[in-house]
Scaffold this motif. Structure first.
Motif, PDB file in Angstrom:
ATOM      1  N   GLU A 109       0.837  -1.200   0.000  1.00 35.08           N
ATOM      2  CA  GLU A 109       0.000   0.000   0.000  1.00 35.08           C
ATOM      3  C   GLU A 109       0.875   1.254   0.000  1.00 35.08           C
ATOM      4  O   GLU A 109       0.619   2.201  -0.744  1.00 35.08           O
ATOM      5  N   LEU A 110       1.909   1.260   0.828  1.00 26.31           N
ATOM      6  CA  LEU A 110       2.824   2.398   0.857  1.00 26.31           C
ATOM      7  C   LEU A 110       3.497   2.602  -0.496  1.00 26.31           C
ATOM      8  O   LEU A 110       3.645   3.742  -0.955  1.00 26.31           O
ATOM      9  N   ALA A 111       3.898   1.519  -1.132  1.00 30.12           N
ATOM     10  CA  ALA A 111       4.534   1.624  -2.453  1.00 30.12           C
ATOM     11  C   ALA A 111       3.568   2.243  -3.460  1.00 30.12           C
ATOM     12  O   ALA A 111       3.956   3.120  -4.242  1.00 30.12           O
ATOM     13  N   HIS A 112       2.321   1.798  -3.426  1.00 27.61           N
ATOM     14  CA  HIS A 112       1.322   2.372  -4.334  1.00 27.61           C
ATOM     15  C   HIS A 112       1.121   3.855  -4.055  1.00 27.61           C
ATOM     16  O   HIS A 112       1.008   4.657  -4.983  1.00 27.61           O
ATOM     17  N   ASN A 113       1.060   4.212  -2.784  1.00 29.01           N
ATOM     18  CA  ASN A 113       0.831   5.612  -2.416  1.00 29.01           C
ATOM     19  C   ASN A 113       2.028   6.504  -2.730  1.00 29.01           C
ATOM     20  O   ASN A 113       1.862   7.683  -3.006  1.00 29.01           O
ATOM     21  N   GLU A 114       3.241   5.950  -2.663  1.00 33.91           N
ATOM     22  CA  GLU A 114       4.457   6.718  -2.909  1.00 33.91           C
ATOM     23  C   GLU A 114       4.773   6.856  -4.405  1.00 33.91           C
ATOM     24  O   GLU A 114       5.478   7.775  -4.798  1.00 33.91           O
ATOM     25  N   ALA A 115       4.266   5.951  -5.206  1.00 34.08           N
ATOM     26  CA  ALA A 115       4.572   5.960  -6.637  1.00 34.08           C
ATOM     27  C   ALA A 115       3.798   7.086  -7.323  1.00 34.08           C
ATOM     28  O   ALA A 115       2.630   7.320  -7.015  1.00 34.08           O
ATOM     29  N   PRO A 116       4.466   7.766  -8.253  1.00 34.55           N
ATOM     30  CA  PRO A 116       3.733   8.784  -9.012  1.00 34.55           C
ATOM     31  C   PRO A 116       2.634   8.122  -9.846  1.00 34.55           C
ATOM     32  O   PRO A 116       2.771   6.971 -10.277  1.00 34.55           O
ATOM     33  N   LEU A 121       6.707  -0.500  -8.869  1.00 32.86           N
ATOM     34  CA  LEU A 121       7.758  -1.489  -8.610  1.00 32.86           C
ATOM     35  C   LEU A 121       9.009  -0.823  -8.035  1.00 32.86           C
ATOM     36  O   LEU A 121       9.643  -1.370  -7.134  1.00 32.86           O
ATOM     37  N   ARG A 122       9.342   0.374  -8.530  1.00 34.45           N
ATOM     38  CA  ARG A 122      10.485   1.107  -7.956  1.00 34.45           C
ATOM     39  C   ARG A 122      10.193   1.490  -6.505  1.00 34.45           C
ATOM     40  O   ARG A 122      11.046   1.352  -5.631  1.00 34.45           O
ATOM     41  N   ALA A 123       8.982   1.959  -6.263  1.00 36.24           N
ATOM     42  CA  ALA A 123       8.592   2.324  -4.891  1.00 36.24           C
ATOM     43  C   ALA A 123       8.558   1.088  -3.997  1.00 36.24           C
ATOM     44  O   ALA A 123       8.948   1.157  -2.825  1.00 36.24           O
ATOM     45  N   LEU A 124       8.131  -0.037  -4.543  1.00 39.44           N
ATOM     46  CA  LEU A 124       8.108  -1.287  -3.773  1.00 39.44           C
ATOM     47  C   LEU A 124       9.525  -1.701  -3.384  1.00 39.44           C
ATOM     48  O   LEU A 124       9.770  -2.090  -2.242  1.00 39.44           O
TER      49      LEU A 124
END
Length: 187
Positions: free
Chosen positions: A66-73, A82-85
């Motif tokens: 969820e954090l990766a999704h929220n942090e990704a542009p 995937l980069r944020a993940l």
């Protein structure tokens, strides 16, 4: 025996526990709490709920996704997620190491629960394949755990998807190469 029924967590209690673990990870991240503090906080919470790290691992992984999704542009591509993940897994490695442990059976269980949790994600095969690779590369998941999860869930469309099947074939080949290296060492 009614006394024994009180010791078995209910589905509602499981959902509350998982939701609380997710909220702890997300709010800890937003507050800038050190990961080591989050490890202690989650440990205290799981102890207070008479739970194990195995119980907390899928919810924590879900929160990290969820954090990766929220942090990704915002993008139609999965690449920013995937980069944020990758960045989130790097950040949370101490917590994930504690939660996932080193027992391949526990890790396989965590993968099964996480796959079920994510089953409605629109990019599930690509996302799950990346998650497996990132956790494997960070030495947080054993190849034995991934292969065991796949064997136990062989009829699951996720396991048979081209993305996951390719990764599993690579793991099996890598495992075979390791076995050959071990036998060469014995000579």
């Amino acid at each position: 025996d009614d006394d024994d029924d009180d010791l078995v967590p209910t589905v509602a209690a499981d959902e509350v526990f998982a939701r609380t673990v997710r909220e702890m990870v997300v709010s800890g991240y937003k507050a800038g709490s050190p990961v080591e503090s989050m490890v202690m906080e989650l440990n205290c919470y799981k102890l207070s709920e008479n739970r194990t790290f195995r119980d907390a691992a899928p919810a924590a992984l879900d929160a990290i996704l969820e954090l990766a999704h929220n942090e990704a542009p915002a993008s139609d591509s999965l690449a920013p997620v995937l980069r944020a993940l990758r960045d989130q897994i790097t950040l949370w490695t101490p917590l994930l190491a504690k939660l996932l442990g080193d027992d391949p059976d526990d890790q396989a269980h965590d993968l099964a629960v996480l796959a079920a949790t994510l089953k409605t994600h629109p990019h599930l095969p690509d996302l799950f394949r990346a998650l497996l690779q990132l956790l494997f590369d960070a030495d947080l998941l054993a190849d034995e755990a991934i292969l065991s999860w796949a064997a136990l869930n062989a009829d699951n469309p996720l396991v048979t998807s081209p993305q996951i099947a390719q990764f599993l074939a690579w793991l099996e080949e890598d495992d075979d190469d390791d076995d050959e290296d071990d036998s060469d060492d014995d000579d």
